[in-house]
Write an enzyme that holds these catalytic residues in place. Structure first.
Site, PDB file in Angstrom:
ATOM      1  CG  PHE A 184      87.720  49.526   2.638  1.00 53.65           C
ATOM      2  CD1 PHE A 184      86.777  49.946   3.564  1.00 53.65           C
ATOM      3  CD2 PHE A 184      88.803  48.793   3.095  1.00 53.65           C
ATOM      4  CE1 PHE A 184      86.922  49.660   4.918  1.00 53.65           C
ATOM      5  CE2 PHE A 184      88.954  48.496   4.445  1.00 53.65           C
ATOM      6  CZ  PHE A 184      88.008  48.936   5.356  1.00 53.65           C
ATOM      7  CG  LEU A 223      68.647  46.101   9.084  1.00 55.20           C
ATOM      8  CD1 LEU A 223      69.084  45.202   7.945  1.00 55.20           C
ATOM      9  CD2 LEU A 223      67.145  46.018   9.295  1.00 55.20           C
ATOM     10  CE  LYS A 271      77.758  45.400  20.991  1.00 56.79           C
ATOM     11  NZ  LYS A 271      78.063  44.174  21.774  1.00 56.79           N
ATOM     12  CB  THR A 272      77.086  45.452  13.019  1.00 60.90           C
ATOM     13  OG1 THR A 272      75.685  45.391  12.756  1.00 60.90           O
ATOM     14  CG2 THR A 272      77.494  44.220  13.809  1.00 60.90           C
ATOM     15  CD  GLN A 299      80.160  48.659   7.971  1.00 56.02           C
ATOM     16  OE1 GLN A 299      80.173  48.997   6.806  1.00 56.02           O
ATOM     17  NE2 GLN A 299      81.172  48.026   8.500  1.00 56.02           N
ATOM     18  N   GLY A 348      71.665  51.105   2.889  1.00 54.96           N
ATOM     19  CA  GLY A 348      73.003  50.668   3.271  1.00 54.96           C
ATOM     20  C   GLY A 348      73.710  51.679   4.158  1.00 54.96           C
ATOM     21  CB  VAL A 349      75.017  51.804   7.367  1.00 51.86           C
ATOM     22  CG1 VAL A 349      73.550  52.082   7.625  1.00 51.86           C
ATOM     23  CG2 VAL A 349      75.374  50.377   7.781  1.00 51.86           C
ATOM     24  N   GLY A 350      77.307  51.223   4.667  1.00 52.17           N
ATOM     25  CA  GLY A 350      78.734  50.925   4.526  1.00 52.17           C
ATOM     26  C   GLY A 350      79.595  52.093   4.095  1.00 52.17           C
ATOM     27  CD  GLU A 351      80.195  52.267  -0.822  1.00 53.70           C
ATOM     28  OE1 GLU A 351      80.921  52.764  -1.673  1.00 53.70           O
ATOM     29  OE2 GLU A 351      79.243  51.514  -1.100  1.00 53.70           O
TER      30      GLU A 351
HETATM   31 MO1  MOS Z   1      82.393  49.945  -2.188  1.00 47.74          MO
HETATM   32  S1  MOS Z   1      83.706  51.292  -3.045  1.00 47.74           S
HETATM   33  O1  MOS Z   1      81.210  49.934  -3.430  1.00 47.74           O
HETATM   34  O2  MOS Z   1      83.148  48.448  -1.927  1.00 47.74           O
END
Ligand code: MOS
Length: 775
Positions: free
Chosen positions: A281, A668, A671-672, A676, A739-742
């Site tokens: 994070f 991509l 599921k994952t 996210q 990206g899909v993380g944030e």
């Molecule tokens: Mo994220 S805050 O760029 O790990």
């Protein structure tokens, strides 16, 4: 993240030239001057499928080793003692009782600590990863919680007990621990990545004054601390001047370089691995625990494990700082923005490079005739801040998207309609074309699935004691790709492929999604692909941050594959059906290479290597510079929908339904990626309703350094979360993916606040929205 810098540079006047270059490019050359990536548009066997995590069985069986789970011969356990004052100087440390306590091998203080250089600050140079730039284990105290002693003992319990026996006395100085004092001391224009956080277009205050419709309010967000399930920890050992680190890291190459600088041994003498990380994070970078463990290990001459306690994470690993944001919007009769003002202040330390850049989301989300964005920063004596999931956008969208809801209400307009009215044609601050943007489609999908049309006027819907409301907000996060990506790609005579890259798996599904992509690129089954990562012996400076790791790995693998084709075609020679083809004319198919325009011209990897009498071919590709971010405005978006019930008796808010419709390019792994999005949205619920670091302004000490007193959403706080996506490929990224993380955390704070307003008629502009504010 030189992205912001590039954006500002372009805003300063080079826009025209850049635009002309972009228009001249082939549409599917994801990078200017590059060849098309077939994965952007074509359907393949693995990419886009809901493949389960390949590391799932290992984790379920408890066989995935985390940083504090590597037992080393003769290893000692560390415990850290923290300063109890915010500013001053240590006058004495009485460690006699600790030194003679059972099992204790060593007490390390400023009096016997080996020499260390200050940590180069994270993101201030290519590989810097340090959380602050202060001397480590210094007798001068800079924050309440600063490490003052490290105990090494035979067991963790013995180390913890001995630590409790240490007595420290201080000469204290007056510390700045109140917002009032920090502001009275004066604020500076904040800088982020070396660029000032200020942008002024036109005369927004004049436009605001004459606008027929306007809102103008101040929104506040509190401090937040990192609470990854896995505590920050490391296991370290020295062999002469070579340092071995089992770390919990989202930046192994950066950690090696920074530790190399701290101990003056060079990055090449620091070997960092981080095969599994239990959440990052933005917080799993280099703080004091790794250098302290390494210093203590050097002093004791044995390996050391330092696993911070939860309190230790609060005391020594930075979080998100507080913000106070003014958002003023002026609009014409039809809702078109004539002024967008988003300014305010935040707090940091003098030894830190991270003011919360809450205006970033307001740069590109909406059109407006005029604009003023600005972040001021004041200073306190406290733990340094750092990145936390969507730094900038997470608290920034709370303010902006709440204000838009307020304006929509004032104009008696549907808040989605008001947003669509202000969709920009091109990037509103750089004038660059968007690489791909379909916010409207995300809103249409989301509104239909959520049943937005059933929303009623504020306070109109009631079920017994519960007031029910719906709210919506836009999520947004940029596409980044940082320089330095590189990957080694090896294909063996048995037809197996191996990719090695110093990237990270922090629970996102990186190894799984990348294995899908690599299998499709090479024409292999997923079982024939090994994706090796998290090790500084592998190539690449890949940060798992800024939601950019997928693109960084993707670009590195594309580069390596090109070299692999060249190498294999050379080995295939004139006796192969592939004779005469160039690397641009072939692709991976059924365990071998085929001509793109004639799949009958094919030879297997095994056959090529056997004929050439080679066991394997290995190449190392370097990702090209991230030129795409200079040619296009690249952003992901989402529409967040919330239904909430608020008790009219207790004020308790309960989120009933949560939906996110995202426009993030190609997905991509369905599921994952869904995980996210959901994880981000749950973190957004924490931001909206529960999370707040309580900071004692008398002492500068964090008062709730535990999961019992810092309230994260738990299962009963989280409803079913529906996620969906437009799945429109971005033609200017590797694989068409952003990206899909944030992005999942962004917009949620405002969507909840807007739903609460719709339920109760109460507008809350201070996070978290706890029940006392709703009574
Ligand atoms: Mo994220 S805050 O760029 O790990």
């Amino acid at each position: 993240m030189s992205v912001l810098k590039d954006t500002y540079e372009m805003a300063k006047g080079t826009v025209q030239g850049v635009m002309q270059k972009a228009i001249a490019l082939a549409p599917d050359s994801w990078i200017p001057g590059g060849t098309p990536d077939p994965l952007i548009r074509e359907q393949h066997g693995h990419t886009g499928k809901p493949v389960s995590r390949i590391d799932g069985p290992l984790k379920v069986a408890g066989k995935a080793p985390f940083s504090a789970e590597f037992p080393l011969d003769g290893m000692l356990y560390a415990a850290v003692a923290f300063s109890t004052v915010a500013k001053g100087r240590i006058t004495s440390i009485d460690s006699a009782a600790a030194e003679t306590a059972p099992g204790v091998a060593l007490v390390m203080t400023h009096e016997n600590v080996p020499t260390m250089k200050p940590m180069p600050l994270f993101m201030t140079s290519e590989l810097a990863a340090g959380g602050n730039s202060l001397p480590i284990m210094d007798p001068v105290i800079h924050w309440n919680g600063q490490p003052v002693a490290v105990v090494l003992a035979a067991t963790q319990e013995q180390a913890d007990h001995a630590k409790s026996l240490i007595r420290v006395t201080y000469d204290t100085d007056a510390a700045v621990t109140t917002l009032e004092t920090a502001r009275a001391n004066g604020t500076d224009l904040a800088e982020f990545q070396g660029q000032p956080l200020r942008m002024i277009v036109g005369e927004p205050e004049d436009e605001l004054a004459r606008a027929p419709h306007k809102v103008d309010h101040v929104y506040r967000t509190p401090r937040h601390n990192h609470n990854a399930i896995e505590l920050h920890g490391c296991t370290v050992a020295w062999d002469g001047d070579r340092l071995r680190v089992h770390d919990a890291s989202q930046a192994v190459a950066h950690h090696a370089w920074t530790l190399g600088a701290i101990f003056d041994v060079g990055a090449e003498n620091v070997h960092v691995t981080s095969p599994f990380v239990g959440g990052g994070f933005g917080g799993k970078t280099l703080w004091y625990h790794q250098p302290l463990a390494a210093a203590a290990s050097r002093l004791a001459g044995v390996p050391v494990r330092l696993n911070l306690s939860r309190e230790g994470v609060y005391r020594t690993v930075g979080g998100r700082t507080l913000t106070e944001q003014r958002v003023a919007l002026g609009a014409d009769a039809d809702g078109s923005f004539t002024a967008l003002i988003h300014t305010g202040s935040t707090i940091m330390t003098r030894h830190n490079a991270m003011p919360e850049p809450f205006i970033t989301g307001s740069m590109s989300s909406y059109a407006s005739a005029t604009r003023h964005l600005e972040v001021r920063v004041g200073y306190m004596d406290m733990l340094a801040n750092t990145f936390m999931r969507a730094p900038g956008e997470a608290p920034g969208t709370f303010a902006l998207e709440s204000a838009i809801d307020e304006l929509a209400h004032a104009m008696n307009m549907d808040p989605i309609e008001l947003r669509m009215k202000n969709e920009p044609e091109r990037d509103p601050t750089t004038n660059l074309p968007f690489s791909q943007r379909d916010v409207e489609k995300a809103y249409r999908m989301g509104a239909e699935a959520f049943g937005w049309a059933a929303r009623q006027a504020p306070g109109a819907r009631r079920e017994g004691e519960w007031l029910i409301g719906m709210g919506v907000a836009t999520a947004t996060y940029p596409y980044y790709r940082m320089p330095g990506g590189a990957a080694r790609l090896t294909i063996a005579r048995d037809g197996r492929a191996r990719v090695e890259i110093a990237a990270h798996e922090m629970g996102m599904g990186t190894a799984t999604a990348q294995s899908q992509v690599i299998a499709d690129r090479l024409g292999l089954d997923m079982e024939q692909v090994d994706f090796a990562y998290g090790d500084t012996l592998f190539p690449g400076q890949v940060l798992a941050g800024g939601s950019q790791q997928t693109a960084s790995i993707g670009a590195s693998v594309i580069a390596a594959q090109k070299l692999l084709w060249a190498e294999l075609l050379k080995l295939a020679g004139n006796d192969s059906p592939l004779a005469g083809l160039s690397p641009d004319e072939v692709g991976g198919l059924r365990g071998g290479i085929a001509a793109l325009n004639d799949p009958a011209r094919w030879e297997s990897y095994a056959s090529i290597l056997a004929r050439a009498q080679r066991d394997e071919v290995s190449v190392e590709g370097k990702a090209p510079q991230p030129l795409e971010i200079q040619h296009w405005s690249m952003h992901s978006h989402g529409a967040i929908f919330v239904e909430i019930a608020v008790s009219s008796v207790t004020g308790e808010p309960r989120v009933r339904r949560l939906l996110g419709a995202f426009d993030c390019g190609k997905i991509l792994n369905t599921k994952t990626a869904a995980s996210q999005f959901r994880g981000g949205m749950i973190m957004g619920l924490g931001l909206a309703l529960t999370e707040e670091t309580m900071f004692d302004e008398r002492s500068g000490r964090i008062m709730n350094p535990s999961l019992s007193e810092y309230h994260l959403p738990v299962h009963l706080d989280v409803p079913e979360i529906e996620v969906m996506w437009t799945d429109i490929p971005d033609p200017h990224t590797p694989m068409g993916a952003r990206g899909v993380g944030e992005i999942g955390i962004t917009g949620v704070g405002a969507a909840v606040a807007n739903a609460i307003f719709n339920a109760t008629g109460k507008r809350i502009r201070d996070l978290p929205i706890t029940l006392d504010k709703l009574l």
